[in-house]
Design an enzyme around this catalytic site. Structure first.
Site, PDB file in Angstrom:
ATOM      1  CE  LYS A  39      -4.466 -11.113   4.197  1.00  0.00           C
ATOM      2  NZ  LYS A  39      -4.068  -9.905   4.899  1.00  0.00           N
ATOM      3  NE  ARG A  76      -2.698 -14.366  13.275  1.00  0.00           N
ATOM      4  CZ  ARG A  76      -2.419 -15.317  12.404  1.00  0.00           C
ATOM      5  NH1 ARG A  76      -1.758 -15.038  11.304  1.00  0.00           N
ATOM      6  NH2 ARG A  76      -2.785 -16.555  12.615  1.00  0.00           N
ATOM      7  CD  GLU A 125      -6.524  -8.796  10.930  1.00  0.00           C
ATOM      8  OE1 GLU A 125      -6.083  -9.888  11.359  1.00  0.00           O
ATOM      9  OE2 GLU A 125      -5.812  -8.006  10.284  1.00  0.00           O
TER      10      GLU A 125
HETATM   11  P1  ATP Z   1      -0.312  -9.601   5.112  1.00  0.00           P
HETATM   12  O1  ATP Z   1       0.801  -8.623   5.069  1.00  0.00           O
HETATM   13  O2  ATP Z   1      -0.877  -9.955   3.766  1.00  0.00           O
HETATM   14  O3  ATP Z   1      -1.373  -9.299   6.127  1.00  0.00           O
HETATM   15  P2  ATP Z   1       1.017 -11.445   6.841  1.00  0.00           P
HETATM   16  O4  ATP Z   1       2.379 -11.927   6.495  1.00  0.00           O
HETATM   17  O5  ATP Z   1       0.867 -10.454   7.954  1.00  0.00           O
HETATM   18  O6  ATP Z   1       0.325 -10.952   5.521  1.00  0.00           O
HETATM   19  P3  ATP Z   1      -0.371 -13.890   6.328  1.00  0.00           P
HETATM   20  O7  ATP Z   1      -0.482 -15.102   7.152  1.00  0.00           O
HETATM   21  O8  ATP Z   1       0.389 -13.982   5.084  1.00  0.00           O
HETATM   22  O9  ATP Z   1       0.132 -12.700   7.261  1.00  0.00           O
HETATM   23  O10 ATP Z   1      -1.831 -13.425   5.937  1.00  0.00           O
HETATM   24  C1  ATP Z   1      -2.847 -13.625   6.809  1.00  0.00           C
HETATM   25  C2  ATP Z   1      -3.017 -12.398   7.678  1.00  0.00           C
HETATM   26  O11 ATP Z   1      -4.267 -11.830   7.383  1.00  0.00           O
HETATM   27  C3  ATP Z   1      -3.045 -12.763   9.135  1.00  0.00           C
HETATM   28  O12 ATP Z   1      -1.792 -12.565   9.748  1.00  0.00           O
HETATM   29  C4  ATP Z   1      -4.121 -11.873   9.729  1.00  0.00           C
HETATM   30  O13 ATP Z   1      -3.547 -10.740  10.318  1.00  0.00           O
HETATM   31  C5  ATP Z   1      -4.920 -11.393   8.551  1.00  0.00           C
HETATM   32  N1  ATP Z   1      -6.287 -11.922   8.486  1.00  0.00           N
HETATM   33  C6  ATP Z   1      -7.381 -11.171   8.260  1.00  0.00           C
HETATM   34  N2  ATP Z   1      -8.476 -11.919   8.186  1.00  0.00           N
HETATM   35  C7  ATP Z   1      -8.094 -13.202   8.352  1.00  0.00           C
HETATM   36  C8  ATP Z   1      -8.784 -14.444   8.350  1.00  0.00           C
HETATM   37  N3  ATP Z   1     -10.087 -14.503   8.143  1.00  0.00           N
HETATM   38  N4  ATP Z   1      -8.061 -15.558   8.551  1.00  0.00           N
HETATM   39  C9  ATP Z   1      -6.735 -15.502   8.735  1.00  0.00           C
HETATM   40  N5  ATP Z   1      -6.034 -14.351   8.737  1.00  0.00           N
HETATM   41  C10 ATP Z   1      -6.701 -13.210   8.547  1.00  0.00           C
END
Ligand code: ATP
Length: 584
Positions: free
Chosen positions: A250, A255, A299
């Site tokens: 992650k 994103r 990302e």
């Molecule tokens: P956070 O604040 O923890 O990043 P979020 O609410 O923005 O969470 P979530 O869907 O909960 O988003 O967590 C996944 C996020 O992690 C994605 O929005 C993306 O930006 C990021 N990310 C990083 N690496 C990956 C991956 N390998 N697969 C999916 N998402 C990833």
């Protein structure tokens, strides 16, 4: 259709304090709207003329609006400015002046005229565009009544402040065109694939629910992102995912959803803003790495080109500028780590299971030193998962996203579910994660901060009721600069009563339109008699509150209020936290 009808609608919404009133008002408005106008009315009902991803802004500040108004009313701008100061709002000032001066509108204003005028204003760029914008706006003001002028001024300066959420519009569309809110799901799916409420509304009005079912992904229109749930231990994660999963790094960057059609590229942020201009380098890298038409997700992170090592998340913020120059490209070089593909050469891949999508990604991407796939490992036991987690942390990542390998592991656009589970370092502390909360109110400060807010009332989001429920009052962690910045953002969004979508027992000293999301950390979640998050769901007559909350310094501009941490997530974090305590 007369614009008067929309103005009446805005007035009604402004006075309402219950969400059902907003829905009823929307349903009535949509039912009265001629089919061919429904997309325009949907956009205008939230003060827009196009979906957010188009990036169409009026770029028409208060100063320009005052100049246009002064020319119509034939009075000096200073007189209008005085009125604005007195009433605290340009819209109200315009309305008052139209009434006091007995302004007689020259004709009747229609929705079409307003929409077309606003669109031309948004599209006007280049030399002489300011004057052109003013003239177009004056044509609208000329025909406006006093109530209409109030909302024209608020719309053009982007201060409509009604705070109507997407879910509310989707529900109203379902009721207005199918007679039942139960059909919202079908409509929502089309919205998740296209991110365009107006477009979906038009199909619904013209072709009914069957037409909506046929809506497809299109390159150039962002797909609403799939999101992850969270869990705090490898054992639980593996159990939830059937004993095996694809664990991916992650990355802590931005994103990006990248679209390509021939030589045309689009990049969209997590909240679906068009950010193509921010990463010209990334586009070049993608062009070389994937010679197809595609929609991929990645990302973007700042790297050290010499070592390939990741640089801290904060450095990426330097790329958040209007004009990216050679300086930005050289000082903050980025790399893209791909983690999903949802469209390839005319084929929608969202219904293919994740292992197949990953395989396609592996086949089509020519890896370079700037474009790569996220490292991943298929694991089937907790030790391997934990080891891979520490490896990810060691390499500068936030943790892992563990993905289901099951046949039903489709790309769930716009949904947060357990097909993806994130496992982050902070989950190991007592509070399972930081919370992304929405500012909904403020409390007066003391000393240097008397007369303005010293702490903020923060809320989570409940998608079911489409409302915001309070979790804490936070006054710690803000620097002087933060307070200054917060005032700039929040003051224009001040309301004189609680917003209808805010559910609060506490009476704040001032209320704000739910808009700004801040990252908040704290010591632990506890039962609370004053906060409405999880009310009655964990204990009778109690909600959940965050103890010792503190602002982390991170503004989540990449999140809309509806992207804040949800009530359900907080309930789960509360339960997880209790498990940690019992077992430790
Ligand atoms: P956070 O604040 O923890 O990043 P979020 O609410 O923005 O969470 P979530 O869907 O909960 O988003 O967590 C996944 C996020 O992690 C994605 O929005 C993306 O930006 C990021 N990310 C990083 N690496 C990956 C991956 N390998 N697969 C999916 N998402 C990833």
């Amino acid at each position: 259709m007369e614009y008067r009808r929309l103005a009446e609608f805005y007035e009604q919404i402004e006075k309402s304090t219950r969400r059902t009133d907003i829905i009823n008002a929307l349903v009535k408005l949509f039912k009265e709207t001629p089919k061919e106008l429904i997309d325009k009315v949907v956009y205008l009902s939230i003060g827009k003329i196009a979906p957010e991803y188009t990036g169409l802004d009026y770029n028409f500040g208060e100063k320009l609006a005052i100049r246009a108004l002064a020319r119509i009313l034939k009075i000096p701008s200073t007189e209008i400015e005085k009125k604005v100061k007195l009433l605290g709002d340009l819209g109200e000032a315009g309305r008052k002046l139209y009434e006091e001066l007995g302004y007689q509108p020259q004709g009747v204003l229609t929705v079409e005229e307003v929409y077309n005028g606003l669109k031309k204003i948004a599209e006007a760029v280049g030399v002489g565009s300011q004057e052109r914008k003013i003239r177009i706006f004056m044509e609208l003001l000329k025909k406006a009544t006093s109530v209409e002028v109030k909302y024209l001024l608020r719309t053009i300066t982007e201060r409509l402040r009604l705070g109507i959420g997407d879910n509310t519009i989707l529900e109203a569309l379902a009721v207005a065109f199918t007679g039942s809110s139960l059909n919202r799901e079908v409509i929502e799916r089309a919205y998740n694939l296209t991110s365009d409420l107006g477009y979906v509304a038009k199909i619904l009005a013209e072709k009914g629910l069957e037409g909506v079912k046929q809506v497809k992904i299109e390159v150039g229109r962002p797909v609403r992102p799939m999101l992850a749930e969270r869990m705090g231990s490898p054992v639980l994660i593996l159990r939830k995912l059937g004993g095996r999963c694809g664990a991916e790094y992650k990355f802590d960057g931005e994103r990006v959803q990248a679209h390509r059609k021939g030589d045309q590229f689009w990049l969209f942020s997590r909240r679906l803003e068009n950010i193509t201009h921010q990463y010209p380098d990334l586009i070049e890298f993608l062009k070389e790495a994937i010679p197809h038409d595609f929609i991929v997700e990645l990302e973007a992170v700042v790297i050290d080109p010499a070592s390939g090592e990741l640089r801290p998340f904060q450095e990426l913020m330097h790329r958040k500028v209007k004009y990216v120059t050679r300086y930005h490209l050289e000082k903050y070089p980025v790399a893209g780590f791909l983690f999903d593909i949802i469209y390839l050469d005319g084929e929608d891949l969202t219904l293919k299971p994740y292992p197949e999508r990953r395989k396609i990604l592996e086949e089509v991407v020519k890896r370079t030193d700037r474009i790569d796939l996220v490292p991943r490992k298929v694991v089937d036991n907790p030790e391997d998962l934990e080891n891979f987690f520490y490896q990810a942390i060691e390499e500068g990542c936030e943790g892992l996203v563990c993905k289901s390998l099951a046949p039903n592991s489709i790309y769930q656009a716009g949904k947060r579910g357990f097909l993806w589970i994130k496992y982050k370092r902070d989950y190991k502390s007592v509070l399972a994660d930081t919370l992304d909360l929405v500012v909904v109110g403020g409390f007066l400060g003391k000393g240097q901060r008397s007369g303005t807010f010293g702490s903020l009332l923060m809320a989570c989001y409940d998608p079911e009721s489409d409302t915001f429920k309070t979790v804490c009052k936070v006054g710690t962690g803000f620097t002087e600069d933060d307070f200054k910045k917060l005032e700039e953002i929040l003051n224009p969004r001040k309301l004189d009563h609680r917003h209808p979508r805010v559910n609060s027992i506490l009476e704040a000293d001032m209320w704000f339109e739910p808009y700004l999301v801040l990252e908040i950390t704290g010591a632990e979640l506890t039962l609370s008699p004053v906060h409405t998050c999880g009310w009655g769901k964990v204990a009778q007559n109690r909600g959940l509150g965050l103890r010792f909350p503190r602002f982390t310094g991170r503004y989540r501009f990449d999140k809309r209020p509806e992207d804040a941490t949800t009530e359900q997530e907080i309930i789960e974090m509360y339960r997880m936290q209790r498990k940690v305590r019992v077992s430790s």
